[in-house]
Scaffold this motif. Structure first.
Motif, PDB file in Angstrom:
ATOM      1  N   LEU A 206      -7.793   7.529  -3.315  1.00  0.00           N
ATOM      2  CA  LEU A 206      -7.099   6.243  -3.275  1.00  0.00           C
ATOM      3  C   LEU A 206      -6.870   5.790  -1.833  1.00  0.00           C
ATOM      4  O   LEU A 206      -7.055   4.608  -1.499  1.00  0.00           O
ATOM      5  N   PHE A 207      -6.504   6.725  -0.957  1.00  0.00           N
ATOM      6  CA  PHE A 207      -6.281   6.368   0.444  1.00  0.00           C
ATOM      7  C   PHE A 207      -7.585   5.883   1.098  1.00  0.00           C
ATOM      8  O   PHE A 207      -7.597   4.909   1.858  1.00  0.00           O
ATOM      9  N   ALA A 208      -8.687   6.567   0.768  1.00  0.00           N
ATOM     10  CA  ALA A 208      -9.984   6.136   1.312  1.00  0.00           C
ATOM     11  C   ALA A 208     -10.358   4.742   0.809  1.00  0.00           C
ATOM     12  O   ALA A 208     -10.913   3.918   1.557  1.00  0.00           O
ATOM     13  N   LEU A 209     -10.050   4.469  -0.462  1.00  0.00           N
ATOM     14  CA  LEU A 209     -10.349   3.144  -1.017  1.00  0.00           C
ATOM     15  C   LEU A 209      -9.512   2.060  -0.334  1.00  0.00           C
ATOM     16  O   LEU A 209     -10.010   0.964  -0.031  1.00  0.00           O
ATOM     17  N   ILE A 210      -8.241   2.375  -0.066  1.00  0.00           N
ATOM     18  CA  ILE A 210      -7.383   1.407   0.638  1.00  0.00           C
ATOM     19  C   ILE A 210      -7.921   1.139   2.040  1.00  0.00           C
ATOM     20  O   ILE A 210      -7.950  -0.007   2.509  1.00  0.00           O
ATOM     21  N   LEU A 211      -8.369   2.187   2.723  1.00  0.00           N
ATOM     22  CA  LEU A 211      -8.933   2.004   4.067  1.00  0.00           C
ATOM     23  C   LEU A 211     -10.192   1.142   4.038  1.00  0.00           C
ATOM     24  O   LEU A 211     -10.394   0.274   4.899  1.00  0.00           O
ATOM     25  N   ALA A 212     -11.050   1.377   3.044  1.00  0.00           N
ATOM     26  CA  ALA A 212     -12.347   0.696   3.009  1.00  0.00           C
ATOM     27  C   ALA A 212     -12.243  -0.751   2.558  1.00  0.00           C
ATOM     28  O   ALA A 212     -12.984  -1.612   3.041  1.00  0.00           O
ATOM     29  N   VAL A 213     -11.315  -1.042   1.661  1.00  0.00           N
ATOM     30  CA  VAL A 213     -11.290  -2.361   1.035  1.00  0.00           C
ATOM     31  C   VAL A 213     -10.101  -3.210   1.480  1.00  0.00           C
ATOM     32  O   VAL A 213     -10.238  -4.414   1.730  1.00  0.00           O
ATOM     33  N   CYS A 214      -8.950  -2.609   1.616  1.00  0.00           N
ATOM     34  CA  CYS A 214      -7.713  -3.384   1.794  1.00  0.00           C
ATOM     35  C   CYS A 214      -7.343  -3.620   3.251  1.00  0.00           C
ATOM     36  O   CYS A 214      -6.613  -4.570   3.554  1.00  0.00           O
ATOM     37  N   GLY A 215      -7.787  -2.770   4.159  1.00  0.00           N
ATOM     38  CA  GLY A 215      -7.493  -2.978   5.574  1.00  0.00           C
ATOM     39  C   GLY A 215      -6.021  -2.934   5.910  1.00  0.00           C
ATOM     40  O   GLY A 215      -5.462  -3.948   6.357  1.00  0.00           O
ATOM     41  N   PRO A 216      -5.344  -1.829   5.719  1.00  0.00           N
ATOM     42  CA  PRO A 216      -3.917  -1.739   6.078  1.00  0.00           C
ATOM     43  C   PRO A 216      -3.731  -1.929   7.574  1.00  0.00           C
ATOM     44  O   PRO A 216      -4.609  -1.602   8.377  1.00  0.00           O
TER      45      PRO A 216
ATOM     46  N   TRP B 116       0.839  -1.205   0.000  1.00  0.00           N
ATOM     47  CA  TRP B 116       0.000   0.000   0.000  1.00  0.00           C
ATOM     48  C   TRP B 116       0.875   1.257   0.000  1.00  0.00           C
ATOM     49  O   TRP B 116       0.505   2.268  -0.607  1.00  0.00           O
ATOM     50  N   ASP B 117       2.032   1.158   0.627  1.00  0.00           N
ATOM     51  CA  ASP B 117       2.962   2.288   0.593  1.00  0.00           C
ATOM     52  C   ASP B 117       3.467   2.518  -0.836  1.00  0.00           C
ATOM     53  O   ASP B 117       3.572   3.668  -1.296  1.00  0.00           O
ATOM     54  N   SER B 118       3.755   1.419  -1.554  1.00  0.00           N
ATOM     55  CA  SER B 118       4.207   1.550  -2.946  1.00  0.00           C
ATOM     56  C   SER B 118       3.102   2.127  -3.820  1.00  0.00           C
ATOM     57  O   SER B 118       3.353   2.955  -4.712  1.00  0.00           O
ATOM     58  N   THR B 119       1.858   1.679  -3.559  1.00  0.00           N
ATOM     59  CA  THR B 119       0.726   2.191  -4.340  1.00  0.00           C
ATOM     60  C   THR B 119       0.545   3.692  -4.122  1.00  0.00           C
ATOM     61  O   THR B 119       0.348   4.466  -5.079  1.00  0.00           O
ATOM     62  N   MET B 120       0.611   4.116  -2.861  1.00  0.00           N
ATOM     63  CA  MET B 120       0.462   5.543  -2.563  1.00  0.00           C
ATOM     64  C   MET B 120       1.622   6.350  -3.137  1.00  0.00           C
ATOM     65  O   MET B 120       1.440   7.486  -3.607  1.00  0.00           O
ATOM     66  N   SER B 121       2.819   5.770  -3.125  1.00  0.00           N
ATOM     67  CA  SER B 121       3.986   6.482  -3.658  1.00  0.00           C
ATOM     68  C   SER B 121       3.848   6.718  -5.154  1.00  0.00           C
ATOM     69  O   SER B 121       4.133   7.820  -5.660  1.00  0.00           O
TER      70      SER B 121
END
Length: 294
Positions: free
Chosen positions: A270-280, A251-256
């Motif tokens: 994108l950050f909101a989508l990662i929070l909602a779906v990916c569960g970092p 997720w860090d690579s994706t955000m970078s």
């Protein structure tokens, strides 16, 4: 005699039977071994002569009467009566067989086989079918009667009764060991039920790998949150230290990559989508790394 007994009252019949039993018991207690053997031989001869003179209907009537009397007697039994009767039957049979000579035992078996063979050879198809039906009915009644004494026993439970020692309830201890797989078995258990006589071989269970081994047997929630002798603030953090969760590297690579090419609004989406779906595992740290670009 028949007229006299027909005129008996219920109490009179009971008294007469009690007197008969007492007289017979006293007479048999005074018997010598030779006299006892002679009496038994006479009884067997008398019974054999009586049954030889029977026709099919007489035999069936006699057997039906015996079964009815036996069923009525067993239905009136309680737990102790059943146990006493079974113990007495086993003791009498064991004593009788132990006193038999080898010749007498062989004669008895041959007589049984000859009697059964003669009886079945004289049967016609109807009698054979009737006998088979009677056997099935007797077997069903016998199996049902074996447990009659337990009907409603749960509502009359008596702690003083040792139910485990009853021959119909006690199945013994698992004291037999299979020579192939070392499984514990009951003495009467069918052989080969565990490993088919060594044909089935399963590998031994190995201890679980770390970190699962360290997680076996926690005694508190605090123990679940402990990793490397450190009490974590959350269960997620403990799982992450144990290596049970993936880190946020992807997720860090994706955000970078998104921060280098996308607008701040798209980066926030994108950050909101990662929070909602990916569960970092550590969303706060991920946000702190890119909030200036968002």
């Amino acid at each position: 005699m028949a007229a006299t007994r027909a005129a008996e009252s219920l109490e009179g019949g009971q008294d007469r039977r009690e007197e008969d039993r007492t007289r017979h018991a006293a007479s048999r207690a005074a018997e010598s071994p030779e006299r006892r053997q002679d009496r038994r031989d006479e009884d067997r001869a008398r019974h054999a002569a009586s049954r030889t003179a029977e026709d099919f209907e007489d035999t069936r009537t006699r057997l039906d009467g015996q079964r009815a009397r036996q069923a009525a007697s067993r239905a009136a039994e309680d737990f102790e009566d059943t146990r006493t009767r079974l113990d007495g039957q086993r003791a009498r049979q064991a004593a009788s067989r132990a006193a038999e000579s080898p010749e007498r035992r062989q004669d008895r078996r041959e007589e049984d086989r000859a009697r059964h063979a003669a009886s079945r050879a004289a049967e016609d198809s109807i009698q054979r079918r009737t006998r088979s039906e009677d056997q099935r009915r007797r077997q069903a009644a016998s199996r049902a009667a074996q447990w009659t004494f337990m009907e409603g026993e749960a509502f009359r439970y008596d702690p003083a009764n040792n139910y485990d020692s009853h021959p119909q309830l006690y199945i013994g201890q698992m004291s037999d060991v299979c020579p192939y797989c070392n499984a514990l078995k009951w003495h009467a258990e069918t052989r080969g039920m565990c490993c088919s006589g060594g044909k089935v071989k399963l590998p031994e269970l190995q201890p679980p790998p770390e970190p699962l081994k360290s997680l076996i047997g926690p005694t508190s929630f605090e123990a679940l949150r402990t990793a490397n002798s450190q009490i974590c603030a959350t269960f997620r953090e403990a799982c992450q230290l144990h290596g049970l969760l993936e880190d946020d590297q992807q997720w860090d690579s994706t955000m970078s990559e998104a921060a280098a090419a996308q607008s701040p609004a798209r980066l926030r989406n994108l950050f909101a989508l990662i929070l909602a779906v990916c569960g970092p595992s550590n969303p706060k740290q991920l946000w702190e790394s890119y909030k200036k670009k968002a």
